[in-house]
Design a protein around this motif. Structure first.
Motif, short mmCIF file in Angstrom:
data_model
loop_
_atom_site.label_atom_id
_atom_site.label_comp_id
_atom_site.label_asym_id
_atom_site.label_seq_id
_atom_site.Cartn_x
_atom_site.Cartn_y
_atom_site.Cartn_z
N MET A 680 3.50 4.10 30.47
CA MET A 680 4.32 4.85 31.42
C MET A 680 3.46 5.91 32.10
O MET A 680 2.48 6.40 31.52
CB MET A 680 5.52 5.50 30.73
CG MET A 680 6.56 4.51 30.24
SD MET A 680 7.99 5.28 29.44
CE MET A 680 8.79 6.09 30.83
N PHE A 681 3.84 6.23 33.32
CA PHE A 681 3.12 7.23 34.12
C PHE A 681 4.10 8.32 34.54
O PHE A 681 5.28 8.06 34.75
CB PHE A 681 2.50 6.58 35.36
CG PHE A 681 1.59 5.43 35.05
CD1 PHE A 681 0.25 5.63 34.79
CD2 PHE A 681 2.08 4.13 34.99
CE1 PHE A 681 -0.59 4.57 34.49
CE2 PHE A 681 1.25 3.06 34.68
CZ PHE A 681 -0.08 3.28 34.44
N ALA A 682 3.58 9.52 34.67
CA ALA A 682 4.43 10.64 35.09
C ALA A 682 3.63 11.57 35.97
O ALA A 682 2.44 11.79 35.74
CB ALA A 682 4.98 11.38 33.88
N SER A 683 4.29 12.12 36.98
CA SER A 683 3.65 13.09 37.86
C SER A 683 4.47 14.37 37.87
O SER A 683 5.71 14.33 37.89
CB SER A 683 3.53 12.54 39.28
OG SER A 683 2.55 11.51 39.32
N ALA A 684 3.79 15.50 37.82
CA ALA A 684 4.46 16.80 37.75
C ALA A 684 4.86 17.27 39.14
O ALA A 684 4.30 16.84 40.16
CB ALA A 684 3.53 17.81 37.11
N LYS A 685 5.86 18.14 39.15
CA LYS A 685 6.22 18.78 40.40
C LYS A 685 5.07 19.66 40.86
O LYS A 685 4.28 20.14 40.05
CB LYS A 685 7.48 19.63 40.20
CG LYS A 685 8.73 18.79 39.91
CD LYS A 685 9.94 19.68 39.68
CE LYS A 685 11.17 18.83 39.37
NZ LYS A 685 12.37 19.67 39.07
N ASN A 686 4.97 19.86 42.14
CA ASN A 686 3.85 20.60 42.71
C ASN A 686 3.75 22.01 42.10
O ASN A 686 4.72 22.76 42.09
CB ASN A 686 4.03 20.70 44.23
CG ASN A 686 2.77 21.21 44.91
OD1 ASN A 686 1.67 21.01 44.40
ND2 ASN A 686 2.94 21.88 46.04
N GLY A 687 2.56 22.29 41.55
CA GLY A 687 2.32 23.60 40.97
C GLY A 687 2.77 23.75 39.53
O GLY A 687 2.59 24.81 38.93
N GLN A 688 3.36 22.71 38.95
CA GLN A 688 3.88 22.82 37.58
C GLN A 688 3.13 21.89 36.62
O GLN A 688 3.66 21.49 35.59
CB GLN A 688 5.37 22.49 37.54
CG GLN A 688 6.23 23.44 38.36
CD GLN A 688 7.72 23.16 38.19
OE1 GLN A 688 8.16 22.72 37.14
NE2 GLN A 688 8.49 23.43 39.25
N GLU A 689 1.87 21.55 36.95
CA GLU A 689 1.13 20.58 36.15
C GLU A 689 0.95 21.04 34.70
O GLU A 689 1.18 20.26 33.76
CB GLU A 689 -0.25 20.30 36.78
CG GLU A 689 -0.20 19.49 38.06
CD GLU A 689 0.16 20.31 39.29
OE1 GLU A 689 0.30 21.55 39.14
OE2 GLU A 689 0.32 19.74 40.38
N LYS A 690 0.54 22.28 34.49
CA LYS A 690 0.29 22.76 33.13
C LYS A 690 1.58 22.81 32.32
O LYS A 690 1.61 22.41 31.14
CB LYS A 690 -0.36 24.15 33.17
CG LYS A 690 -1.81 24.14 33.65
CD LYS A 690 -2.43 25.52 33.55
CE LYS A 690 -3.88 25.51 33.99
NZ LYS A 690 -4.49 26.87 33.90
#
Length: 855
Positions: A680-690
């Protein structure tokens, strides 16, 4: 008889000089015998396990394989009515239904995985009478209800489990908890699998998701009924339709075949390294006998003068070689058994339990070791033996040694140059191949030819290369350095052969270093260019639905992508078929992995009744944009899907993948046949990676079988995996390098003996012991660096060619690991220093007058 007596006398007279050659034979034979004993013991262990765990006759679903799990994560099963019919077959003593699944993870109360760390499976099932054949309950009792479980003693000891501890079992059907009420001990060796047992109803409900079904049926034969007879009776009772009926032998053979293939890979890989060690040992033996023959020139001349024929002299040397091979091989066989035991202890320490009670030494193993060691030694000694036979009676009137032996012959040089040229052309051809499969064969030929060519022209290269190394290194040591250089140049054939032994091992090290570094660099480059997702979640088990839900509900994520490999058969418009399956993913996967297309847009492939194909598939099957493919989903229906995109296969990630949407998959596959996600892959909302990374890690704490990685984690793990593989290979190649070091030691030791009078004269005219030892050490360093320079140069050429072939599979970056190459080159100088310690010490201790008086 005279020849034998002479050979025996010479052999024991020079036993000290033969010792290091004998050690080379010993190490090589030990590696071969150790490999055979180790793999035979592994096979014995599994044979006993499979025989003990198999019932007299087993009934299972026809499509089931003993070493695989269906794509939906649930084991194939058969209805309980089959058990009722099987019980009625003639000759059945008792019959029982069994449940077994290897697609589970078991964790303790701290969420630590209780499974093996060596890749052995975790097996969950119900406790049956058949299990008493291989196990006995040594603590507590068998489970009786939904909250009770029993574990094997090896797992309990390894993870410090005891009665009353709670375990959670994670299966595709859901999670459930149970407390340990019993511990069972294997009666045979368990190679490392973790086993948990439940009562039958719990196993059916929690592992199969349905009651009244079993993965297989165990039948025991009544007294006087053979397994084959019982099998026929059972077939007559239940029919052959959808069921597979096997005797104990057939069932064990099926299990053994999968393990056997894996063991064959290990065996032949290790024997390959043993072969390299033998090849290096050949140079050591050739050098030893060449120098012994040169030193005994006067003695051989006298033998010829008093009537010994060429054949007798030849046979005398070969008998010495036979004795060397025999004694070295005998010791090697014993050392091989010890090596096998050591490997078993090492594997046990790593988590794969192997018992020395199963140690298997077949009668053929010592025979193979003995024959191989003797034959290789005799073949290596053949050329020096022929040279000895050509010594004339007049040689008795000359000083020992044959100056002509130190010069490479014209014919030898021509042959070496021809082979090297042919090998270089083969490497060039491989580097420019259109297909990796075709180029790999040419690459192999190029490696062999250039290796043999370099070995043959080594004496020719020795003069120039040694002078260059000496100009850079030895000029700082004044007259002692110049004398070391002249000693190395005195006999180019000897220097070439000694350097060639080291060259082989270091050439392989350099080649593998270049390939490994290029693979890491290529994969990293492709990840940077192609992977757009922030996080990748995967593990050694398909992602169960409850874990997938935990990922989906993690805060801070922009989107989550499901990715599944689906078993399917594809029929193209030209009528050809392909069973490599398809990949079902969410449309967001087009953002997670940037794939170039040669036709169409990848986003269109995720539309209704659409799909994509790879460019190689399209070319092979003449598929064009807009064509319709017939896709038969295993366990589902057949679809007509339109080709909406053709992806470029000039990549390493997902090469050849055929994409379609998750919705299209659901349309043609029943819900109970849809497999869990493979990744599975997931991408964070902009600016909330950490924050998203931390939250995702927390969400997956309950599922330790899965790893959450960002792109930097993924790159580091890839680098670590390749690094671990290379370290293992380097460890095996170390055997060849050790043998090469023995060759340098032996060459120097015999060279010191050969130059006894010369050393005495140098000491008499003022050379100090310290200067003498330094001269011999520098000579050794020059020879070691000569071999290293040839080996590293040759290996980098091989590695660069191999990378060109890998580029056809998408690994396009060539990276030379200069720190490794330079480190190995510098390390070779220390190898030379180490190899010279004993010869230099012995030379420094020589009595000057006795040395001068030596013939």
């Amino acid at each position: 008889m005279t020849v034998l007596k002479t050979s025996m006398r010479n052999f024991f007279a020079h036993k000290g000089r033969m010792a290091l050659s004998a050690v080379a034979v010993l190490l090589s034979v030990a590696f071969v015998c150790g490999t055979l004993v180790f793999t035979d013991t592994m096979n014995t262990t599994f044979d006993k396990l499979f025989a003990a765990t198999s019932s007299d006759v087993t009934v299972s679903p026809k499509v089931a394989k003993s070493d695989s799990t269906p794509q939906n994560g649930k084991p194939d099963s058969i209805p309980a009515s089959v058990l009722d019919r099987a019980k009625k077959a003639d000759g059945v003593k008792y019959a029982e239904g069994a449940v077994s699944s290897m697609n589970v993870t078991v964790v303790n109360s701290a969420n630590k995985n209780m499974g093996s760390s060596t890749g052995a499976p975790t097996i969950a099932g119900n406790w049956t009478r058949n299990d008493l054949r291989s196990m006995e309950i040594t603590s507590g009792r068998a489970p009786r209800g939904p909250t009770e479980t029993m574990v094997d003693a090896d797992t309990a000891d390894k993870h410090h489990l005891k009665l009353g501890d709670e375990l959670r079992t994670i299966a595709v059907t859901g999670d459930f908890k149970a407390r340990i009420v019993g511990i069972a001990t294997f009666k045979v060796t368990n190679p490392g699998a973790a086993v948990v047992y439940f009562d039958t109803a719990t196993a059916q409900r929690e592992l199969l998701g349905a009651t009244g079904r079993f993965t297989h049926i165990n039948l025991s034969a009544a007294t006087g009924v053979t397994d084959d007879r019982l099998k026929q009776n059972v077939i007559a009772s239940i029919g052959t339709g959808a069921y597979k009926v096997q005797t104990q032998k057939e069932y064990a053979d099926e299990n053994r075949s999968g393990v056997g293939s894996f063991m064959d890979v290990i065996k032949y890989a290790m024997l390959g390294f043993a072969g390299i060690a033998f090849l290096v040992g050949i140079f050591l033996i050739i050098n030893t006998f060449s120098m012994l023959v040169a030193q005994r020139t006067r003695e051989i001349g006298l033998m010829r003068a008093i009537g010994s024929s060429r054949k007798q002299v030849n046979r005398s040397v070969l008998v010495e070689a036979t004795l060397l091979g025999f004694f070295g091989s005998i010791l090697g066989v014993g050392a091989g058994v010890g090596l096998a035991v050591g490997l078993m202890k090492l594997m046990s320490a790593a988590g794969m339990d192997l018992s020395t009670r199963d140690l298997t030494v077949k009668a053929t193993t010592p025979v193979i070791g003995l024959v191989l060691g003797v034959v290789v030694t005799v073949l290596a000694a053949y050329l020096p033996a022929r040279r000895a036979g050509k010594v004339s009676p007049m040689a008795a009137l000359r000083d020992a040694g044959t100056p002509a032996d130190g010069k490479a012959g014209l014919v030898r040089g021509i042959i070496g140059l021809v082979l090297t040229g042919a090998g270089t052309f083969a490497l060039f051809t491989a580097a420019n191949a259109d297909k990796a499969s075709d180029g790999s064969l040419v690459l192999g030929a190029g490696v062999v030819l250039t290796l043999i060519g370099f070995v043959i022209i080594g004496p020719l290269l020795a003069g120039g290369v040694v002078r260059v190394i000496s100009a850079v290194l030895l000029r700082f040591f004044g007259p002692v350095g110049r004398m070391a250089e002249r000693n190395a140049l005195r006999n180019p054939r000897r220097t070439g052969a000694t350097g060639a032994a080291l060259m082989i091992g270091l050439a392989l090290v350099a080649c593998l270093s270049v390939v490994g570094s290029s693979m890491v660099a290529s994969a990293t480059d492709e990840l940077d260019k192609s992977v757009g997702t922030d996080f990748i979640i995967q593990g050694n088990q398909r992602i169960v639905p409850q874990a997938a839900k935990a990922i989906e509900t993690t805060p801070g994520l922009e989107h989550v992508t499901h990715y599944r490999d689906i078993e399917a058969k594809i029929v193209t418009p030209d009528g050809s078929s392909d069973s490599d399956g398809v990949t079902a993913a969410d449309p967001t996967y087009a953002q997670d992995l940037h794939r170039k297309t040669t036709a169409g847009e990848l986003t269109a492939a995720y539309g209704k009744d659409s799909m994509s194909v790879g460019s190689k598939f399209a070319t092979k099957h003449h598929v064009k944009l807009g064509d319709t493919l017939t896709v038969a989903f295993k366990g589902g229906s057949t679809a007509k899907l339109r080709v909406a995109a053709i992806t470029d296969d000039d990549v390493a990630i997902d090469q050849g993948a055929r994409y379609l949407s998750t919705e299209t998959m659901r349309k043609y596959l029943p819900a109970d046949r849809i497999p869990p996600d493979q990744i599975m892959f997931a991408s964070a909302k902009n600016g909330q990676e950490k924050q998203a990374y931390a939250a995702l890690k927390k969400s997956m704490e309950q599922y330790p079988q899965y790893q959450v990685r960002d792109q930097s984690d993924y790159k580091q793990e890839l680098k670590d995996q390749i690094g671990q593989l290379l370290n293992m290979v380097y460890g095996l190649l170390a055997l060849a390098i050790v043998v090469a070091v023995l060759g340098v030691i032996n060459t120097l030791a015999l060279s010191v003996v050969e130059r006894t009078r010369e050393i005495g004269l140098m000491r008499a005219i003022g050379m100090s012991r310290r200067q003498l030892r330094r001269m011999i050490r520098l000579e050794s360093v020059v020879i070691a660096l000569f071999g290293a320079l040839l080996g590293l140069g040759l290996g980098m050429g091989w590695g660069a060619t191999a990378q060109k072939l890998l580029a056809l599979e998408g690994l396009k970056v060539l990276e030379i690991p200069w720190p490794t190459i330079i480190g190995v080159f510098i390390g070779s100088a220390f190898v030379g220093l180490f190899a010279a310690l004993i010869p230099a010490f012995r030379a420094g201790r020589m009595n000057v007058l006795n040395a001068i008086a030596t013939d």
